[in-house]
Design an enzyme around this catalytic site. Structure first.
Site, PDB file in Angstrom:
ATOM      1  CG  HIS A  90      -0.419   0.337   2.515  1.00 19.23           C
ATOM      2  ND1 HIS A  90      -0.141  -0.614   3.471  1.00 19.23           N
ATOM      3  CD2 HIS A  90      -0.073   1.514   3.059  1.00 19.23           C
ATOM      4  CE1 HIS A  90       0.340  -0.030   4.554  1.00 19.23           C
ATOM      5  NE2 HIS A  90       0.402   1.267   4.328  1.00 19.23           N
TER       6      HIS A  90
ATOM      7  CG  ASP B 211      -0.079  -4.006   2.738  1.00 24.82           C
ATOM      8  OD1 ASP B 211       0.217  -3.398   1.690  1.00 24.82           O
ATOM      9  OD2 ASP B 211      -0.266  -3.446   3.830  1.00 24.82           O
TER      10      ASP B 211
ATOM     11  CB  SER C   1       3.209   1.534   6.201  1.00 31.00           C
ATOM     12  OG  SER C   1       2.011   1.613   6.911  1.00 31.00           O
TER      13      SER C   1
END
Length: 368
Positions: A96, A128, A215
């Site tokens: 993402h 992901d 992330s």
């Protein structure tokens, strides 16, 4: 981009919003070719890092392999974290973080960051996980551990570019809080996700702070080995000290497959288009023709932009082939290679017809 949380739904840690590699075998001699081969192998923990030590020592070992991943899209810019797993430029991050990117840039965590252009060579949007390649050698690396060996209460360290703050990565510490969580995260940009939601199974829960920007960064044990890929944190308004990481054991097959069999570079022109026959497009853009690929956005400084193509134009031919839809345009572009020159015929809103020459670039995220 920070997303609010409801039970079992957490916010992805992403703010706002290229070089192939091949597998090698171990050699027993010490020629220059052998040294190059050794550099392309995945690292293992050295005796100095396998001994359980303090967080300071862990950070000193891991920090040089942590990188900042910046993605540019037609809507702006996003920022996340990644980590180098092979010295010839193999970088792991969250999918993402680079999803929908028109340009991906990786910056080292050194005092004077080194900037690299990156592209996605593999990954899994639904898991992901994205694997990037940068054109570099002798990069610092971090070894991958085994998440199957984790125990509740075990100390862990999270490193990443939290909140996009200047001054390099942030370091947070905590323990393994759970190993059996299943979470669902809304992500309307993920076309491969059912109903626009990512489902993570058996993630590592930790109380080490994981914030937007973290992330794709590493969650490491006190031996300096990656045991998870930081991916989501619960906002402070809903809960405290709750963060999640993808277990590294589930990501290893994706990483090794991409490194051994990297996807070939894919051409792109730097436009977003839809069918000119679409009634909504006819109403909003009022194109001069009703067949072709209506351009709704152009990547700044991209191939199309440099050739003079603008939003509102309609592409009706590509290299002499008539284009009647957006899908036909995409197929025609992908049939060429990066660096090829293509003649593109466009019709402006005023009905004027022009043919321009476009030098195709490299799509940094060919899956999208």
């Amino acid at each position: 981009m920070k997303r609010l949380v409801v039970p079992l739904i957490v916010a992805l840690g992403l703010l706002g919003a290229a070089c192939t590699a091949t597998a090698t075998q171990t050699k027993t001699t010490h020629s220059a070719a052998d040294r190059a081969t050794a550099q392309a192998e995945f690292p293992t923990a050295s005796p100095a890092t396998t001994a359980t030590g303090g967080v300071v020592n862990v950070v000193k070992e891991v920090m040089p392999a942590v990188v900042n991943v910046v993605s540019s899209t037609t809507n702006g810019r996003g920022e996340g974290t990644g980590f180098v797993v092979r010295s010839d430029g193999i970088v792991v991050t969250n999918f993402h973080v680079v999803e929908g990117a028109t340009r991906v840039t990786v910056l080292s965590s050194t005092d004077k960051p080194v900037r690299y252009t990156a592209r996605v060579i593999g990954g899994d949007p639904t898991a992901d996980v994205a694997v990037l390649k940068v054109d570099a050698t002798d990069l610092p690396t971090v070894p991958m551990g085994r998440s199957a060996s984790l125990q509740l209460g075990q100390p862990v360290v999270a490193i990443g570019y939290a909140l996009g703050l200047q001054g390099g990565p942030s370091v947070t510490t905590g323990v393994v809080s759970s190993l059996t969580r299943k979470i669902t995260v809304p992500d309307e940009r993920c076309t491969a996700c059912p109903n626009g939601r990512r489902i993570y199974g058996d993630v590592v829960q930790t109380d080490a702070a994981i914030n937007p920007g973290n992330s794709g960064g590493p969650l490491v044990d006190l031996a300096g080995r990656v045991v998870g890929i930081n991916t989501a944190g619960v906002s402070a308004g809903n809960a405290e000290n709750v963060g999640f990481a993808i277990q590294i054991d589930s990501a290893k097959p994706i990483i090794t497959q991409a490194a051994a069999n990297p996807q070939a570079p894919v051409a792109y022109m730097g436009v977003s288009s839809v069918d000119a026959s679409n009634p909504q497009i006819q109403f909003e853009l009022n194109p001069a023709v009703d067949r072709g690929a209506a351009v709704v956005a152009v990547v700044p400084n991209g191939p199309a932009d440099q050739a003079g193509i603008e939003a509102g134009d309609t592409i009706v031919a590509f290299d002499g082939t008539t284009i009647t839809s957006s899908d036909e345009l995409g197929t025609a572009i992908r049939a060429d290679r990066p660096g090829d020159r293509a003649s593109v015929t466009v019709v402006g809103r005023d009905g004027s017809r022009t043919t321009v020459s476009v030098t195709l670039g490299t799509n940094p995220v060919p899956q999208t």
